[in-house]
Design an enzyme around this catalytic site. Structure first.
Site, PDB file in Angstrom:
ATOM      1  N   TYR A 110       5.943  -7.747   0.848  1.00  0.00           N
ATOM      2  CA  TYR A 110       5.993  -6.282   0.841  1.00  0.00           C
ATOM      3  C   TYR A 110       7.215  -5.799   0.062  1.00  0.00           C
ATOM      4  CZ  TYR A 110       6.498  -1.538   2.749  1.00  0.00           C
ATOM      5  OH  TYR A 110       6.648  -0.179   2.899  1.00  0.00           O
TER       6      TYR A 110
ATOM      7  N   LYS B 224       7.683  -3.417  -3.380  1.00  0.00           N
ATOM      8  CA  LYS B 224       8.469  -2.186  -3.394  1.00  0.00           C
ATOM      9  C   LYS B 224       9.609  -2.258  -4.405  1.00  0.00           C
ATOM     10  CE  LYS B 224       6.021   0.046  -0.407  1.00  0.00           C
ATOM     11  NZ  LYS B 224       5.250   1.243  -0.792  1.00  0.00           N
TER      12      LYS B 224
ATOM     13  N   SER C 145      10.640   1.698  -0.593  1.00  0.00           N
ATOM     14  CA  SER C 145      11.222   1.282   0.683  1.00  0.00           C
ATOM     15  C   SER C 145      12.607   0.715   0.425  1.00  0.00           C
ATOM     16  CB  SER C 145      10.347   0.211   1.338  1.00  0.00           C
ATOM     17  OG  SER C 145      11.020  -0.416   2.417  1.00  0.00           O
TER      18      SER C 145
END
Length: 272
Positions: free
Chosen positions: A164, A168, A151
């Site tokens: 998150y 990533k 991401s």
């Protein structure tokens, strides 16, 4: 390593791929893109019902598409999926580590261990797990391609999704590390989508899509097919000299809010 016939462009006929977390969103679009290029595709979901339903919606002009129930972070289920794939198709040539989750919203220091473990298990450990098994079972001898779904959050800090983004960012590093460790038999790359129209990213666009689109240089949010096309390219022989890289697919979002430049250009034009 077994020599394989190089195929022109994006032709994947005769190749076999596994796409994890492929019942919807980027995973489903990727399964469709690989199948459209002629590959056999095994797509995974947590339940057999959803995996079969997704497989049934794929249009496969040249290959075969099947669903397999497998939780991304479950070693036994990962091994059974990979071995069943090799038993049916003879090899595993393409592994797309796409499954992802984001149960931890808010400041990082407010997260508990359970949410940390779940995030890291699915987003980071699962790509290691599936790659390890795939290499030992097939790719070390026959070669292959691994593509991880990261991401643009892995490149910057964002409010609310720090955990998150942390996972990533680690996945981007892991991509480079595996590219070195598995060379030359296996190429390893990743894609870093921006805001894409998926269920996982819904909180980032659903209530303010027009504003997000207006701030993006391309003038729209991403579609799963935008990312899938990049993954299909990286899986093909057209990308045979690319490894250890992360391809950003974000419509220019990392460049900043395009409206700021538009306002500056307007003001400059008015002052001429």
């Amino acid at each position: 390593m077994r020599d394989k016939q190089t195929k022109p462009g994006g032709d994947l006929s005769g190749r076999t791929a596994i796409v994890t977390g492929a019942s919807r969103g980027i995973g489903f679009a990727t399964a469709q893109a690989l199948a459209s290029a002629g590959a056999n595709v095994v797509l995974t979901s947590r339940s057999q019902e959803s995996a079969d339903a997704a497989a049934g919606r794929i249009v496969a002009p040249g290959g075969t598409v099947v669903g397999f129930a497998a939780h991304a972070a479950d070693e036994d289920q990962a091994r059974r999926c990979i071995m069943a794939t090799i038993e049916r198709f003879g090899s595993l040539d393409i592994l797309v580590n796409n499954a992802g989750t984001n149960p931890a919203y808010g400041p990082v220091i407010e997260q508990d261990r359970a949410r940390f473990v779940k995030t890291m298990d699915v987003n980071l450990w699962a790509p290691i797990l599936w790659t390890k098994i795939a290499v030992a079972a097939s790719m070390a001898d026959s070669g292959g391609v691994v593509i991880n779904t990261s991401s643009i959050g892995g490149f910057a800090q964002s409010p609310g999704i720090g955990m998150y983004n942390l996972s990533k960012a680690a996945l981007i590093y892991l991509t480079k590390q595996l590219a070195i460790e598995l060379a030359p038999a296996v190429r390893v790359n990743s894609v870093a989508p921006g805001v894409v129209r998926t269920k996982l990213a819904e909180a980032l666009w659903a209530e303010h899509e027009a504003e997000v689109a207006a701030s993006t240089p391309s003038g729209r949010i991403g579609e799963p097919e935008d990312v899938a096309a990049a993954i299909a390219f990286l899986a093909s022989d057209a990308a045979s000299w690319i490894t250890g890289e992360t391809m950003v697919i974000d419509g220019g979002q990392r460049l900043g809010d395009v409206r700021n430049f538009q306002m500056m250009n307007t003001a400059h034009a008015e002052n001429l």
